[in-house]
Structures are given as structure tokens and as C-alpha cells.
Design a protein around this motif. Structure first.
Motif, mmCIF file in Angstrom:
data_model
loop_
_atom_site.group_PDB
_atom_site.id
_atom_site.type_symbol
_atom_site.label_atom_id
_atom_site.label_comp_id
_atom_site.label_asym_id
_atom_site.label_seq_id
_atom_site.Cartn_x
_atom_site.Cartn_y
_atom_site.Cartn_z
ATOM 1 N N THR A 185 -59.228 -25.056 -62.215
ATOM 2 C CA THR A 185 -58.369 -25.628 -63.255
ATOM 3 C C THR A 185 -58.852 -25.118 -64.606
ATOM 4 O O THR A 185 -59.970 -24.622 -64.730
ATOM 5 N N GLU A 186 -57.997 -25.261 -65.618
ATOM 6 C CA GLU A 186 -58.471 -25.027 -66.980
ATOM 7 C C GLU A 186 -58.982 -26.356 -67.478
ATOM 8 O O GLU A 186 -58.196 -27.195 -67.919
ATOM 9 N N GLY A 221 -51.018 -32.582 -54.357
ATOM 10 C CA GLY A 221 -50.888 -32.104 -55.734
ATOM 11 C C GLY A 221 -52.240 -31.957 -56.413
ATOM 12 O O GLY A 221 -52.481 -30.993 -57.144
ATOM 13 N N SER A 248 -52.418 -24.400 -58.761
ATOM 14 C CA SER A 248 -51.339 -23.882 -59.626
ATOM 15 C C SER A 248 -50.466 -25.018 -60.155
ATOM 16 O O SER A 248 -50.614 -26.174 -59.774
ATOM 17 N N SER A 249 -49.507 -24.655 -61.018
ATOM 18 C CA SER A 249 -48.651 -25.687 -61.609
ATOM 19 C C SER A 249 -47.670 -26.275 -60.594
ATOM 20 O O SER A 249 -46.950 -27.214 -60.924
ATOM 21 N N TYR A 250 -47.631 -25.754 -59.356
ATOM 22 C CA TYR A 250 -46.845 -26.408 -58.302
ATOM 23 C C TYR A 250 -47.303 -27.844 -58.091
ATOM 24 O O TYR A 250 -46.578 -28.662 -57.548
ATOM 25 N N LYS A 251 -48.553 -28.158 -58.536
ATOM 26 C CA LYS A 251 -49.043 -29.530 -58.403
ATOM 27 C C LYS A 251 -48.070 -30.531 -59.028
ATOM 28 O O LYS A 251 -47.908 -31.632 -58.551
ATOM 29 N N TRP A 252 -47.366 -30.091 -60.094
ATOM 30 C CA TRP A 252 -46.442 -31.015 -60.771
ATOM 31 C C TRP A 252 -45.188 -31.265 -59.954
ATOM 32 O O TRP A 252 -44.529 -32.296 -60.117
ATOM 33 N N TYR A 272 -46.165 -34.064 -57.865
ATOM 34 C CA TYR A 272 -46.224 -35.252 -58.731
ATOM 35 C C TYR A 272 -44.837 -35.876 -58.907
ATOM 36 O O TYR A 272 -44.676 -37.092 -58.883
ATOM 37 N N GLY A 282 -54.224 -34.205 -62.666
ATOM 38 C CA GLY A 282 -53.092 -33.367 -63.080
ATOM 39 C C GLY A 282 -53.452 -32.402 -64.189
ATOM 40 O O GLY A 282 -53.811 -31.252 -63.951
ATOM 41 N N ALA A 283 -53.397 -32.886 -65.436
ATOM 42 C CA ALA A 283 -53.614 -32.004 -66.588
ATOM 43 C C ALA A 283 -55.094 -31.788 -66.887
ATOM 44 O O ALA A 283 -55.440 -30.933 -67.707
ATOM 45 N N SER A 284 -55.975 -32.574 -66.272
ATOM 46 C CA SER A 284 -57.423 -32.434 -66.459
ATOM 47 C C SER A 284 -57.829 -32.547 -67.933
ATOM 48 O O SER A 284 -58.621 -31.747 -68.423
#
Ligand code: RET
Length: 246
Positions: A74-75, A136, A141-145, A148, A204-206
Motif C-alpha cells: 500500500t502507499e 478488499g 490495488s484499487s479494486y479493493k474499493w 467495499y 482501505g485508504a491507510s
């Protein structure tokens, strides 16, 4: 910050986690003791409470022992600065929730007279909510959203059933049932609504550190399990449970 915190990995959450563990364990013992004082055939709600609290006790034992997490790319930003590329994802929470959230919904809806077919659908969407949250969280990757979004739709369905059909069914048993159901459902809904917010800023966004995540979820878990269960059992103790077939 040291290497550990650059990775978003915590090593000093355990005193808090042992405290939550102790609350889960003590409440569990109280509910188990209380359950023996209730006539057979009317113990179901105490039994579900003990199932929930036993599960939470073991989950907090794991987390307090620093077990049950895995690093995911993650970032990771701390106080607005991107400082790492890994985050510690505590998957063990979701294993707890996959058992305890269906049990919490049974705790509530088995005292509402909601038809079994509706209860089964409710449990299905609850499992969708928790498992999409787990998958998720593990997706980098942003597929996690995407997961969600599915999870939140499932939560909306659950809240709709509680305040629609389940509340109507409770009213059909009697006004005392309806009052008890409505207040417990309101407490549960308010607390459950906060979990996806925690997920959004943690797994999610960390944007919050895993230490803060532990405080956020820890407070919520104490309210959603021990406090909710004791509140609900007291509320039911004023009702004539022989109106239900358990
Ligand atoms: C996730 C992420 C996906 C979207 C939604 C979520 C909701 C989780 C909830 C958890 C409740 C847990 C409880 C634990 C008991 O202590 C999985 C975070 C909607 C509502 C009550």
C-alpha cells in the motif's frame, strides 16, 4: 520513525489489546453464569451472547499476542507523509466477525418474530459484508474499493430489514417487543455504521496507523459486543419469552 512504524507495523498496541481481551473474557464469564439461572428453552439469547464473547476473547488473545496480521502492499501515509509501502492487515478480525456478526443478528432477530427465510437472507448478506471486507483489505490495488461497495450495499440491506420487516414483525408480537426491538436495533445500527468508516481510513485508504485502528475498532468492539449484549439481555429479561418458540 523506526523501521517498524515506517512499515505501518505496530509493536506497542498490546496493553490496550490485553485490556479489551480482559473485558471480553469477564463479560463472557458473567453471561455464561447468568445463562445457568435462566430456564431451559429461554436461554438462547444468553447462549448466543456467550458464543459471541468467546469468539471475541480468542480474537483479542491473538491480536494482543501480535498474531493474525499480514503485510499488504500500500502507499502508507502517516500524518500526511507517504512513508512506506506496506501495511499490517489484521485479517483475524474478519474471522471473528464472520462468526460474531451473524450471531449478533440472530440475537436481535430471533426476538422479533421475523420469518426464518428472511433471517437466512439477512445472515447471507452479513457474510457478504464481512467477506468482501476481508478480501478488499487483502487486495493491494484499487479494486479493493469495489469490494467495499459490495460490502456497504450488504450493510444497507441489513439495516433496511431491521427497520422494515423485522420491526413490523416485533410489533405483531406486542408493543413491549416492538419497543425492546427498536431500541436494540437502533444501538446496533449506529455502531455497525461506524465499522465501514474505520475500514475506509485503515485497511482501505491507510490514512491512520494500525495503532489508531486498534483503538478505533477496540472501542467499537467493546460497545458492539459486551455492552450491546448486556443491554439487549436486560431488555429481553422484561419480556415474556414464552411468546417466542425457541
Ligand atoms: C466492513 C468493510 C466492508 C463494508 C462494511 C463493513 C462492515 C463491518 C461491520 C462490522 C461489524 C462488526 C462487529 C463486531 C463485533 O464486535 C467489513 C468493515 C459495511 C458492520 C459488530
Amino acid at each position: 520513525p523506526d523501521n517498524q512504524s515506517q512499515l505501518g507495523i505496530t509493536t506497542h498496541g498490546s496493553d490496550w489489546l490485553w485490556a479489551v481481551f480482559a473485558v471480553m473474557l469477564l463479560t463472557d464469564l458473567v453471561v455464561i453464569g447468568w445463562h445457568f439461572t435462566i430456564p431451559r428453552g429461554q436461554r438462547l439469547f444468553h447462549q448466543l451472547g456467550a458464543i459471541i464473547l468467546t469468539t471475541a476473547t480468542i480474537a483479542y488473545f491473538s491480536m494482543a499476542s501480535n498474531l493474525g496480521s499480514t503485510p499488504i502492499a500500500t502507499e502508507f501515509a502517516y500524518l500526511g507523509y507517504p512513508i512506506g509501502t506496506l501495511r499490517q492487515i489484521w485479517y483475524v478480525r474478519y474471522i471473528d466477525w464472520v462468526i460474531t456478526t451473524p450471531a449478533l443478528l440472530l440475537e436481535l432477530t430471533l426476538a422479533s418474530g421475523l420469518p426464518l427465510s428472511d433471517i437466512i437472507t439477512l445472515v447471507f448478506f452479513d457474510l457478504v459484508m464481512i467477506i468482501t471486507g476481508l478480501v478488499g483489505a487483502l487486495v493491494a490495488s484499487s479494486y479493493k474499493w469495489g469490494y467495499y461497495v459490495f460490502g456497504n450495499l450488504a450493510l444497507f440491506y441489513i439495516l433496511w430489514v431491521l427497520f422494515g420487516p423485522a420491526r413490523t414483525s416485533a410489533g405483531a408480537i406486542g408493543p413491549a417487543y416492538k419497543r425492546s426491538f427498536t431500541s436494540s436495533a437502533a444501538v446496533l445500527s449506529f455502531l455497525w455504521f461506524l465499522y465501514p468508516i474505520a475500514w475506509g481510513i485503515a485497511d482501505g485508504a491507510s490514512v491512520i496507523h494500525p495503532d489508531s485502528e486498534m483503538i478505533f475498532y477496540g472501542v467499537l468492539d467493546v460497545l458492539a459486543k459486551p455492552v450491546f449484549i448486556i443491554y439487549h439481555l436486560f431488555s429481553l429479561s422484561k419480556l415474556d419469552l414464552t411468546a417466542l418458540r425457541l
